[in-house]
Design an enzyme around this catalytic site. Structure first.
Site, PDB file in Angstrom:
ATOM      1  N   CYS A  58       0.826  -1.210   0.000  1.00 22.28           N
ATOM      2  CA  CYS A  58       0.000   0.000   0.000  1.00 22.28           C
ATOM      3  C   CYS A  58       0.859   1.258   0.000  1.00 22.28           C
ATOM      4  O   CYS A  58       1.602   1.501   0.949  1.00 22.28           O
ATOM      5  CB  CYS A  58      -0.906  -0.050   1.234  1.00 22.28           C
ATOM      6  N   CYS A  61       0.348   3.622   2.925  1.00 23.92           N
ATOM      7  CA  CYS A  61       0.896   2.993   4.140  1.00 23.92           C
ATOM      8  C   CYS A  61       2.403   3.222   4.212  1.00 23.92           C
ATOM      9  O   CYS A  61       2.948   3.540   5.273  1.00 23.92           O
ATOM     10  CB  CYS A  61       0.608   1.498   4.152  1.00 23.92           C
TER      11      CYS A  61
END
Length: 139
Positions: A58, A61
């Site tokens: 991600c 992230c």
């Protein structure tokens, strides 16, 4: 602002898997038992828990992980945890994690707040509210 939907992707390369995600005082949670132990310890120590439900694939992230680690170093009165949604799929699903990153704020083992997305100012604001401090960018 920046969140990834769960893809169910599993990396075959576990070497240095969490190097960019776990540093400072962030504790990596890889089992439900470890999660329970950390929550019990936080309760004993009267600490708030901020859990980052994240994934290595991600982008948002990856962007917020160093910031999360930095916050863990600044706020020793808070327990910072990282849960990889791909390693703990069933657990993450049971908590209704639909996007990454998702930050859970827990006191006495109970969720009292949640933030979805890689929103640095909002994360800092919520941590400042917990610690009674002023967000760094407002000082």
């Amino acid at each position: 602002m920046g969140n990834c939907m769960h893809k169910g992707y599993h990396s075959d390369d576990d070497s240095d898997h969490h190097v960019d995600f776990v540093s400072g005082n962030v504790q990596l949670i890889t089992t439900k038992e470890s999660w329970d132990q950390h929550l019990e310890q936080a309760n004993r120590d009267s600490k708030i828990v901020v859990a980052n439900f994240s994934a290595t694939w991600c982008g948002p992230c990856k962007m917020i992980a160093p910031y999360f680690c930095n916050l863990s170093e600044k706020h020793s009165s808070i327990m910072f945890l990282l849960v990889d949604v791909d390693e703990m799929t069933d657990f993450s699903t049971s908590l209704d994690i639909k996007a990454t990153p998702t930050f859970f704020f827990l006191k006495n083992g109970k969720e009292f707040d949640k933030l979805v997305g890689a929103n640095k100012p909002e994360l800092e604001k919520r941590i400042a509210a917990i610690t009674g401090g002023v967000p760094h960018h407002l000082q």
